[in-house]
Design an enzyme around this catalytic site. Sequence first.
Site, PDB file in Angstrom:
ATOM      1  N   HIS A  65       0.828  -1.213   0.000  1.00 19.37           N
ATOM      2  CA  HIS A  65       0.000   0.000   0.000  1.00 19.37           C
ATOM      3  C   HIS A  65       0.859   1.258   0.000  1.00 19.37           C
ATOM      4  O   HIS A  65       2.093   1.210   0.095  1.00 19.37           O
ATOM      5  CB  HIS A  65      -0.920  -0.006   1.227  1.00 19.37           C
ATOM      6  CG  HIS A  65      -0.200  -0.088   2.546  1.00 19.37           C
ATOM      7  ND1 HIS A  65       0.269   1.013   3.206  1.00 19.37           N
ATOM      8  CD2 HIS A  65       0.136  -1.170   3.319  1.00 19.37           C
ATOM      9  CE1 HIS A  65       0.859   0.638   4.339  1.00 19.37           C
ATOM     10  NE2 HIS A  65       0.800  -0.681   4.431  1.00 19.37           N
ATOM     11  N   CYS A 113       2.088  -3.111   6.676  1.00 22.63           N
ATOM     12  CA  CYS A 113       2.736  -4.204   5.947  1.00 22.63           C
ATOM     13  C   CYS A 113       3.894  -3.674   5.117  1.00 22.63           C
ATOM     14  O   CYS A 113       4.920  -3.314   5.645  1.00 22.63           O
ATOM     15  CB  CYS A 113       1.708  -4.927   5.086  1.00 22.63           C
ATOM     16  SG  CYS A 113       0.497  -5.897   6.037  1.00 22.63           S
TER      17      CYS A 113
END
Length: 228
Positions: A186, A202
Amino acid sequence: MSVPSDEPRQFSRRTLLCVLASPLVLAACVTDRTPTPAPAPQPLVSPADAARYGARVDGGFDIPGVDPMELKPRYIRQLVPNPTSYGTGTLVVDPANRFLYLVQENGMALRYGVGVGKEGLEFSGTANVGYKRTWPSWRPTDAMIAREPERNGPWKNGMPGGPQNPLGARALYLFKNGQDTLYRIHGTNEPWSIGEAVSSGCIRLMNQDIIDLYGRVPDGAKVVVLPG
Protein backbone atom coordinates in the site's frame (compact mmCIF):
# COMPACT_ATOMS: atom_id res chain seq x y z
CA MET A 1 78.78 76.93 27.98
CA SER A 2 76.99 74.28 25.95
CA VAL A 3 73.73 75.00 24.18
CA PRO A 4 70.94 72.55 25.00
CA SER A 5 70.14 70.37 22.06
CA ASP A 6 66.63 70.08 20.60
CA GLU A 7 67.18 66.50 19.40
CA PRO A 8 65.65 64.68 22.39
CA ARG A 9 62.56 66.87 22.15
CA GLN A 10 62.32 66.34 18.39
CA PHE A 11 62.84 62.60 18.75
CA SER A 12 60.19 62.38 21.40
CA ARG A 13 57.75 64.32 19.25
CA ARG A 14 58.39 62.09 16.23
CA THR A 15 58.06 59.00 18.33
CA LEU A 16 54.77 60.23 19.75
CA LEU A 17 53.44 60.95 16.25
CA CYS A 18 54.42 57.48 15.10
CA VAL A 19 52.79 55.87 18.08
CA LEU A 20 49.60 57.87 17.55
CA ALA A 21 49.57 57.09 13.83
CA SER A 22 50.17 53.35 14.22
CA PRO A 23 46.53 52.37 14.95
CA LEU A 24 45.42 54.28 11.87
CA VAL A 25 48.01 52.50 9.74
CA LEU A 26 46.98 49.13 11.15
CA ALA A 27 43.31 49.92 10.69
CA ALA A 28 43.96 50.71 7.04
CA CYS A 29 45.44 47.23 6.61
CA VAL A 30 42.38 45.44 7.98
CA THR A 31 39.85 44.40 5.30
CA ASP A 32 36.20 44.38 6.32
CA ARG A 33 35.10 41.16 4.57
CA THR A 34 31.74 39.48 5.01
CA PRO A 35 32.22 35.68 5.36
CA THR A 36 31.11 33.77 2.29
CA PRO A 37 28.00 31.77 3.20
CA ALA A 38 28.22 28.00 2.85
CA PRO A 39 26.46 26.69 -0.24
CA ALA A 40 22.94 25.40 0.37
CA PRO A 41 22.61 21.60 0.50
CA GLN A 42 21.55 20.09 -2.80
CA PRO A 43 19.22 17.11 -3.34
CA LEU A 44 20.92 13.80 -3.98
CA VAL A 45 18.54 12.94 -6.82
CA SER A 46 18.26 14.49 -10.27
CA PRO A 47 15.63 17.17 -10.99
CA ALA A 48 13.81 14.67 -13.22
CA ASP A 49 13.63 12.12 -10.41
CA ALA A 50 12.52 14.77 -7.94
CA ALA A 51 9.76 15.86 -10.34
CA ARG A 52 8.31 12.32 -10.40
CA TYR A 53 7.63 12.68 -6.69
CA GLY A 54 6.04 16.10 -6.94
CA ALA A 55 2.59 17.12 -5.72
CA ARG A 56 -0.48 15.97 -7.65
CA VAL A 57 -4.24 15.68 -7.42
CA ASP A 58 -5.61 12.15 -7.56
CA GLY A 59 -9.23 11.11 -7.22
CA GLY A 60 -10.10 14.51 -5.81
CA PHE A 61 -7.42 14.29 -3.11
CA ASP A 62 -4.23 16.32 -2.88
CA ILE A 63 -1.06 14.26 -2.67
CA PRO A 64 1.79 16.36 -1.25
CA GLY A 65 5.11 16.30 -3.05
CA VAL A 66 8.01 14.57 -1.37
CA ASP A 67 10.71 16.99 -0.24
CA PRO A 68 13.63 16.40 -2.66
CA MET A 69 16.01 16.64 0.29
CA GLU A 70 14.30 13.60 1.83
CA LEU A 71 14.46 11.44 -1.30
CA LYS A 72 17.06 8.70 -0.97
CA PRO A 73 18.59 7.66 -4.33
CA ARG A 74 18.63 4.02 -3.22
CA TYR A 75 14.87 3.95 -2.74
CA ILE A 76 13.48 5.90 -5.68
CA ARG A 77 11.75 4.00 -8.48
CA GLN A 78 14.31 2.70 -11.00
CA LEU A 79 14.96 0.02 -13.58
CA VAL A 80 17.64 -2.46 -12.48
CA PRO A 81 18.94 -5.88 -13.54
CA ASN A 82 16.53 -8.50 -12.19
CA PRO A 83 18.16 -9.96 -9.06
CA THR A 84 15.54 -12.74 -8.78
CA SER A 85 14.80 -15.92 -10.69
CA TYR A 86 11.09 -15.17 -11.13
CA GLY A 87 9.30 -14.58 -14.40
CA THR A 88 7.97 -11.44 -16.02
CA GLY A 89 5.04 -9.87 -14.20
CA THR A 90 5.92 -11.34 -10.79
CA LEU A 91 6.01 -9.06 -7.78
CA VAL A 92 8.88 -9.91 -5.45
CA VAL A 93 8.90 -8.35 -1.98
CA ASP A 94 12.29 -8.26 -0.23
CA PRO A 95 11.55 -6.98 3.30
CA ALA A 96 15.11 -7.45 4.55
CA ASN A 97 16.55 -5.06 1.97
CA ARG A 98 13.48 -2.76 1.81
CA PHE A 99 12.77 -3.36 -1.88
CA LEU A 100 9.88 -4.48 -4.04
CA TYR A 101 10.58 -5.70 -7.58
CA LEU A 102 8.20 -5.93 -10.52
CA VAL A 103 9.95 -8.30 -12.92
CA GLN A 104 10.19 -6.99 -16.48
CA GLU A 105 11.29 -8.52 -19.75
CA ASN A 106 14.90 -8.82 -20.94
CA GLY A 107 16.34 -9.57 -17.52
CA MET A 108 15.27 -6.31 -15.91
CA ALA A 109 13.07 -5.36 -12.97
CA LEU A 110 11.40 -2.19 -11.83
CA ARG A 111 12.57 -1.61 -8.26
CA TYR A 112 10.66 0.37 -5.63
CA GLY A 113 11.84 1.35 -2.16
CA VAL A 114 9.55 0.23 0.65
CA GLY A 115 9.05 0.65 4.37
CA VAL A 116 8.36 -2.52 6.35
CA GLY A 117 5.92 -2.70 9.24
CA LYS A 118 5.51 -5.45 11.80
CA GLU A 119 2.71 -7.08 9.80
CA GLY A 120 5.01 -7.06 6.79
CA LEU A 121 7.20 -9.64 8.52
CA GLU A 122 4.43 -12.04 9.47
CA PHE A 123 3.98 -13.63 6.06
CA SER A 124 6.38 -15.08 3.51
CA GLY A 125 5.87 -17.35 0.54
CA THR A 126 3.75 -17.16 -2.59
CA ALA A 127 0.40 -15.40 -2.94
CA ASN A 128 -1.66 -13.53 -5.51
CA VAL A 129 -3.18 -10.09 -5.74
CA GLY A 130 -6.77 -10.89 -4.74
CA TYR A 131 -8.02 -7.40 -5.49
CA LYS A 132 -6.90 -3.75 -5.59
CA ARG A 133 -8.41 -0.57 -4.21
CA THR A 134 -8.04 3.14 -4.92
CA TRP A 135 -7.96 5.33 -1.79
CA PRO A 136 -8.89 2.33 0.36
CA SER A 137 -10.55 2.43 3.75
CA TRP A 138 -8.63 0.92 6.63
CA ARG A 139 -9.27 -0.86 9.89
CA PRO A 140 -6.36 -1.61 12.24
CA THR A 141 -5.99 -5.21 13.30
CA ASP A 142 -6.72 -6.16 16.91
CA ALA A 143 -2.98 -6.59 17.45
CA MET A 144 -2.33 -3.04 16.19
CA ILE A 145 -5.00 -1.64 18.47
CA ALA A 146 -3.52 -3.49 21.46
CA ARG A 147 -0.01 -2.31 20.59
CA GLU A 148 -0.89 1.34 20.04
CA PRO A 149 -4.35 1.95 21.52
CA GLU A 150 -4.16 5.75 21.51
CA ARG A 151 -3.18 5.87 17.86
CA ASN A 152 -5.26 3.02 16.45
CA GLY A 153 -8.14 2.62 18.90
CA PRO A 154 -10.24 5.48 17.47
CA TRP A 155 -10.36 3.64 14.14
CA LYS A 156 -11.54 0.27 15.39
CA ASN A 157 -14.63 0.64 13.20
CA GLY A 158 -12.61 1.79 10.21
CA MET A 159 -11.16 4.95 8.64
CA PRO A 160 -12.40 6.17 5.26
CA GLY A 161 -9.92 6.60 2.42
CA GLY A 162 -8.07 9.88 2.10
CA PRO A 163 -4.71 11.60 2.53
CA GLN A 164 -4.60 10.83 6.29
CA ASN A 165 -5.38 7.14 5.83
CA PRO A 166 -2.27 5.01 6.54
CA LEU A 167 -2.95 2.85 3.46
CA GLY A 168 -2.36 5.87 1.26
CA ALA A 169 -3.57 6.25 -2.31
CA ARG A 170 -3.70 2.58 -3.32
CA ALA A 171 -3.61 -0.91 -1.84
CA LEU A 172 -3.05 -4.42 -3.17
CA TYR A 173 -4.59 -7.21 -1.08
CA LEU A 174 -2.80 -10.54 -1.05
CA PHE A 175 -4.64 -13.87 -1.01
CA LYS A 176 -3.35 -17.43 -0.79
CA ASN A 177 -5.51 -20.40 -1.79
CA GLY A 178 -8.54 -18.10 -1.78
CA GLN A 179 -7.91 -16.87 1.77
CA ASP A 180 -6.99 -13.31 2.74
CA THR A 181 -3.46 -13.29 4.13
CA LEU A 182 -4.08 -9.85 5.74
CA TYR A 183 -0.91 -8.82 3.90
CA ARG A 184 -1.12 -5.50 2.07
CA ILE A 185 1.10 -3.60 -0.34
CA HIS A 186 0.00 0.00 0.00
CA GLY A 187 0.87 3.69 -0.04
CA THR A 188 1.80 5.89 2.87
CA ASN A 189 1.43 9.47 4.04
CA GLU A 190 4.85 9.16 5.72
CA PRO A 191 7.35 9.16 2.84
CA TRP A 192 10.24 9.56 5.27
CA SER A 193 9.58 5.99 6.44
CA ILE A 194 10.63 4.43 3.12
CA GLY A 195 13.69 2.28 3.68
CA GLU A 196 12.91 1.97 7.38
CA ALA A 197 11.40 -0.56 9.75
CA VAL A 198 8.20 0.85 11.25
CA SER A 199 5.91 -0.29 14.03
CA SER A 200 2.72 -0.92 12.08
CA GLY A 201 1.52 -1.81 8.61
CA CYS A 202 2.74 -4.20 5.95
CA ILE A 203 4.70 -3.09 2.90
CA ARG A 204 4.42 0.64 2.19
CA LEU A 205 5.51 2.67 -0.83
CA MET A 206 5.46 6.40 -1.44
CA ASN A 207 2.06 7.36 -2.82
CA GLN A 208 3.60 8.32 -6.16
CA ASP A 209 5.12 4.83 -6.39
CA ILE A 210 2.05 2.84 -5.34
CA ILE A 211 0.02 4.70 -7.97
CA ASP A 212 2.60 3.68 -10.57
CA LEU A 213 2.67 0.06 -9.37
CA TYR A 214 -1.13 -0.16 -9.19
CA GLY A 215 -1.39 0.70 -12.87
CA ARG A 216 1.09 -2.04 -13.84
CA VAL A 217 -0.19 -4.98 -11.77
CA PRO A 218 -3.44 -6.80 -12.66
CA ASP A 219 -5.69 -8.71 -10.27
CA GLY A 220 -4.37 -12.22 -9.84
CA ALA A 221 -0.71 -11.26 -10.31
CA LYS A 222 1.76 -13.59 -8.63
CA VAL A 223 3.51 -12.21 -5.54
CA VAL A 224 6.54 -13.75 -3.85
CA VAL A 225 7.33 -12.47 -0.36
CA LEU A 226 10.85 -13.33 0.74
CA PRO A 227 11.59 -14.01 4.42
CA GLY A 228 12.14 -10.83 6.39
